[in-house]
Design an enzyme around this catalytic site. Structure first.
Site, PDB file in Angstrom:
ATOM      1  CB  SER A  86      -9.574  40.495  18.948  1.00 22.59           C
ATOM      2  OG  SER A  86     -10.718  39.699  18.679  1.00 22.59           O
TER       3      SER A  86
ATOM      4  CE  LYS B  29      -6.179  41.581  16.419  1.00 26.06           C
ATOM      5  NZ  LYS B  29      -5.648  42.959  16.272  1.00 26.06           N
TER       6      LYS B  29
ATOM      7  CG  ASN C 215      -6.683  50.057  13.657  1.00 31.88           C
ATOM      8  OD1 ASN C 215      -7.606  49.421  14.176  1.00 31.88           O
ATOM      9  ND2 ASN C 215      -6.690  50.388  12.375  1.00 31.88           N
TER      10      ASN C 215
ATOM     11  CB  ALA D 168      -2.108  32.700  17.791  1.00 33.04           C
TER      12      ALA D 168
ATOM     13  CB  VAL E 100       2.884  48.545  10.086  1.00 40.88           C
ATOM     14  CG1 VAL E 100       2.695  50.045   9.970  1.00 40.88           C
ATOM     15  CG2 VAL E 100       1.566  47.804   9.918  1.00 40.88           C
TER      16      VAL E 100
ATOM     17  CE1 TYR F 283      -7.929  39.569  13.822  1.00 44.00           C
ATOM     18  CE2 TYR F 283      -9.369  38.482  15.406  1.00 44.00           C
ATOM     19  CZ  TYR F 283      -8.915  39.626  14.791  1.00 44.00           C
ATOM     20  OH  TYR F 283      -9.430  40.847  15.160  1.00 44.00           O
TER      21      TYR F 283
END
Lengths: 249, 77
Positions: free
Chosen positions: A146, A162, A85, A160, A59, A158
């Site tokens: 998150s 979210k 997800n 940034a 994806v 991570y």
């Protein structure tokens, strides 16, 4: 939304949270298709949920997403729900003190986390929402965010991605709401998953648990319940459902 | 005498109702962008109790187009 017989796509559903979400959706009578790069997990997923369709798709690659979503549309029509997800949990500080001096965050890893956690959400949503609008399908996009969106030290990339996913949730909810498409997010706190344990140390995990008022990590089933709740509640839109045991109070 | 449809278009596009003529088109108005168009479609569907197809939505690029589509659906314009 009544989940029975709804066409639902879940990205990254072979293991962890995605798999728990699939379990809940299947138990509600939804028709679930998984888009995942990890083809090796398809047999085990099909064994547990025989009716689930598995699509091998990276994806984070636009051409792959475009081709896979076109094929999905040709076979099933527009989906009623998309659950974004897929993602990777990754920790690396901006700067590291090493024997050779200062080492900065690896740029390639930064790009990979952004591509996997953020661009994938844009690719999947844009391709599928276009089909929903073209067929006037009213539905829901659920983004897995998150609580790290507030900025977790040691997890620049991570955090940034979210935060960006939460931002997209609001922007798209405003854009697509008039056409009957809701866009929502569920933001888990620290979860008891293999990937979460792999991304941190036992000591750090123990310290984290101390900061959670409920003194434990979240369970994937609890997040999956939240995903079902935000899909079913037709007035929940453009918001982030934080599920962190009170960590961010 | 202005119709309810013209009043509705003026309200959504936030312009005086006198400006709502058959010739008024998306391309002539910066404020009538894709986001505003979605809002317009939602208002038309809600107020007139109709559902517009995607083809109809993309056809409705001027007030005249909107009236033609609505007339074809049996809405008095």
């Amino acid at each position: 939304m009544d989940l029975r017989e709804k066409q639902i796509i879940v990205s990254g559903g072979v293991k962890g949270l995605g798999r728990a979400i699939i379990g809940k959706l299947v138990s509600r009578g939804s028709v679930v298709t998984v888009f995942d790069i990890e083809e090796t997990g398809f047999d085990s997923l099909k064994e547990e949920y025989p009716a689930v369709e598995c699509v091998a798709c990276d994806v984070s690659n636009y051409e792959g997403v475009f081709a896979a979503t076109e094929e999905f549309f040709a076979n099933h029509g527009a989906p009623d729900v998309l659950v974004n997800n897929a993602g990777i949990l990754y920790s690396e500080p901006l700067l590291r003190f090493t024997g050779d001096g200062l080492q900065i965050h690896d740029r390639k890893t930064w790009d990979r986390v952004l591509q996997t956690n953020l661009s994938s959400v844009f690719y999947m949503t844009s391709c599928l929402v276009a089909k929903m609008v073209a067929t006037r399908t009213k539905g829901v996009v659920v983004n897995i965010g998150s609580v790290a969106a507030a900025g977790n030290p040691g997890a620049s990339a991570y955090s940034a991605t979210k935060a960006a996913v939460h931002s997209l949730t609001g922007a798209w909810a405003r854009e697509l709401g008039p056409l009957g498409i809701r866009v929502v997010a569920v933001a888990p706190g620290f979860m008891d998953t293999d990937s979460a344990r792999a991304a941190t140390t036992e000591t750090a995990l123990r310290e984290t648990i101390k900061r959670v008022p409920l003194r434990r990590l979240g369970r994937t089933e609890e997040v999956a319940d939240a995903v079902v709740a935000v899909i079913e509640n037709d007035f929940f839109n453009g918001k982030v459902f934080e599920l962190d045991g009170g960590l961010t109070i | 005498m202005r119709t309810n449809l013209e009043q509705l278009l003026a309200e959504v596009l936030q312009i005086p109702v006198e400006r709502v003529t058959a010739e008024l088109a998306m391309q002539d108005m910066d404020a009538w962008d894709s986001l505003k168009h979605m809002e317009l479609i939602a208002s038309l569907e809600q107020q007139l109790h109709i559902e517009l197809s995607f083809d109809e939505i993309v056809t409705m690029r001027s007030v005249g187009d909107i009236k033609r589509v609505l007339s074809a659906k049996g809405v008095a314009v």
